[in-house]
Enzyme design. Structure first.
Site, mmCIF file in Angstrom:
data_model
loop_
_atom_site.group_PDB
_atom_site.id
_atom_site.type_symbol
_atom_site.label_atom_id
_atom_site.label_comp_id
_atom_site.label_asym_id
_atom_site.label_seq_id
_atom_site.Cartn_x
_atom_site.Cartn_y
_atom_site.Cartn_z
ATOM 1 C CE LYS A 280 36.447 40.978 48.990
ATOM 2 N NZ LYS A 280 37.663 40.265 48.566
ATOM 3 N NE ARG A 354 40.932 38.648 38.427
ATOM 4 C CZ ARG A 354 41.616 37.687 39.063
ATOM 5 N NH1 ARG A 354 41.895 36.553 38.448
ATOM 6 N NH2 ARG A 354 42.024 37.865 40.301
#
Length: 509
Positions: A280, A354
């Site tokens: 990130k 996920r």
């Protein structure tokens, strides 16, 4: 904090300060405010006529009432509550939260809140107490200077003419709920160094020991035996071992209806998310300590459920890991095998939530869950779509989706359903594996849910994306900035509604 409900008149309540709701454009010429104005020697009418208080949400006006004989309290806080016809659970909680924060800031030790709600007295008391307890939460745990140390010692909720037993019953229930919401917020606020997967497992152990839950914590060796390659692929880059926390509440007595059903809450517990190899940007990365909020929400809900003792069993599951880059970290393009045997091409290691939820949902099914609600700070796309007002909800079982939405409305939490048509699953089709973990820029929140759907076969399943609502960037009159505790109350209410529905089913039989 001592919490009481009072069915008497507010003028007689034993508290240092009164906090009273005032609605938008309300005048003191008749009705409730006229009586209050007379009891306070005209100060209410004066401040309203001068437009110092217009009744907008968050407006406040504070008075010392020295020498005024009409009220037992020596201080008065008027709190704007917005439009009368829009004064529902969320607004009642915000009014009470604003009152608690303002009066604590004045050094007041005992307060009485008059929410002026006109619905179910037990629910209204519950909502007001929740708002007040959540309102006094502060994220300043590690400050050594300018730390908020003042506390409210006594809180009274005044609903004149209400059933005293009912409002006190509601007050006790909501003390448990409010404290559990703040428990979740405290977990979400912890720095990643102080809330590793092992630390989360230890906090789960404390909950289990204190409140009588059963606990099973799967370490990486057991996860390997279960074939949880999807979850374990995320932890490869970290020195901290992953944990799969399984809390279970088993009632002492069952109501006998639907014993084959088992409700499970599954929450993402990424205790720090750097993005892994798909790193990130550095700006605001410190906020990624909150990426375990889904898991913290499940733990907070289970903490309350254990104390409220519903007559149905409930599972709480939190897959916990860090997502960091290293020489051992999963790389973009790697293929991993989930517990179900399904293969996953990892396109972006920053779509890790996920991956861990896939194995957690599958494990919930393996140990008996029939209905699953998962929740996660899953996608940035949900903030683009819904901002910080609604959390997204998607799923395969419309009845369960409606149940979550309705349970949220009752406690003042908003969920907005997004579509999950079969066409979206085409975006996660991989060339070299069964599926891939991202579906491109379009419909990011939906394709993330489409990925999870692959692991929810045979379940009644709903997915909550709380990424936009779990953290408040700015403080509001009723709430500090930082973790919000979104969905804890909704999960608890889902359980309580299920209990009531099953009781009705038993009566019909």
């Amino acid at each position: 904090m001592q919490i009481e409900g009072s069915p008497g008149h507010y003028r007689d309540v034993d508290a240092q300060a009164l906090a009273i709701a005032v609605f938008k454009d309300e005048k003191a010429d008749d009705g409730f405010l006229k009586e209050l104005d007379e009891l306070t020697g005209g100060v209410v009418k004066s401040v309203i006529n001068a437009e110092e208080l217009q009744g907008k949400e968050g407006d406040t006006a504070y008075f010392h009432l020295l020498g005024k004989k009409g009220l037992r309290a020596s201080r008065l806080l008027l709190v704007g509550a917005g439009n009368r016809d829009e004064y529902l659970a969320a607004q009642i909680a915000q009014m009470a939260g604003t009152a608690a924060r303002v009066l604590r800031g004045k050094g007041i030790k005992s307060i009485a809140i008059v929410p002026r709600a006109e619905g179910d007295s037990e629910k209204d008391v519950s909502t007001a107490v929740e708002g007040a307890i959540m309102g006094v939460f502060e994220p300043d745990k590690y400050r050594t200077v300018e730390k908020e140390k003042r506390e409210i010692e006594k809180l009274v909720i005044v609903l004149a003419g209400a059933d005293e037993a009912a409002i006190n019953r509601g007050a006790e229930r909501v003390r448990i709920v409010g404290e559990s919401v703040n428990f979740t917020r405290d977990l979400a606020n912890e720095p990643g160094a102080y809330m590793t997967p092992t630390d989360m497992a230890e906090r789960a152990r404390e909950i289990a020991n204190d409140f009588g839950l059963s606990l099973d914590v799967l370490d990486e060796a057991r996860m390997e035996q279960e074939g949880m390659g999807s979850l374990l692929s995320v932890s490869h880059g970290s020195e901290e071992p992953a944990k799969l926390i399984v809390l279970k509440y088993t009632p002492a007595e069952s109501n006998g209806a639907g014993d084959q059903e088992l409700l499970a809450f599954v929450g993402k517990g990424v205790t720090f998310d750097s993005g892994g190899i798909s790193l990130k940007p550095g700006e605001n990365m410190e906020l990624m300590k909150y990426d375990m909020t889904g898991g913290a929400t499940v733990m907070g809900a289970m903490r309350a459920i254990a104390q409220l003792k519903p007559t149905i069993p409930v599972l709480g599951i939190a897959p916990c890991t860090e997502n960091l880059p290293s020489g051992k970290a999963t790389k973009p393009g790697d293929v991993v095998r989930a517990m179900t045997g399904k293969t996953i091409e990892v396109i972006n290691t920053d779509a890790e939530g996920r991956l861990i939820l896939a194995d957690a949902i599958a494990y919930a099914k393996k140990i008996g869950a029939t209905r699953v609600v998962d929740l996660a700070t899953l996608t940035g796309a949900v903030s683009v779509a819904l901002g910080d007002v609604h959390a997204a909800i998607l799923g395969t079982d419309q009845e369960l989706i409606d149940e979550v939405i309705d349970a949220g409305k009752e406690v003042g939490e908003k969920f907005w359903q997004l579509p999950l048509d079969a066409e979206y699953s085409k975006q996660i089709k991989s060339d070299i594996a069964d599926i891939k973990n991202v579906g491109g820029r379009k419909a990011g929140t939906i394709t993330a849910a489409a990925f999870l759907k692959e692991f929810a076969e045979g379940l009644a399943w709903a997915h909550l994306d709380i990424a936009g609502t779990a953290w408040a960037d700015d403080a509001k009159p009723h709430r500090a900035k930082g973790p919000t505790g979104i969905a804890v109350r909704t999960l608890i209410n889902i359980v309580e509604r299920s209990v009531r529905a099953r009781a009705v089913a038993v009566d019909k039989d």
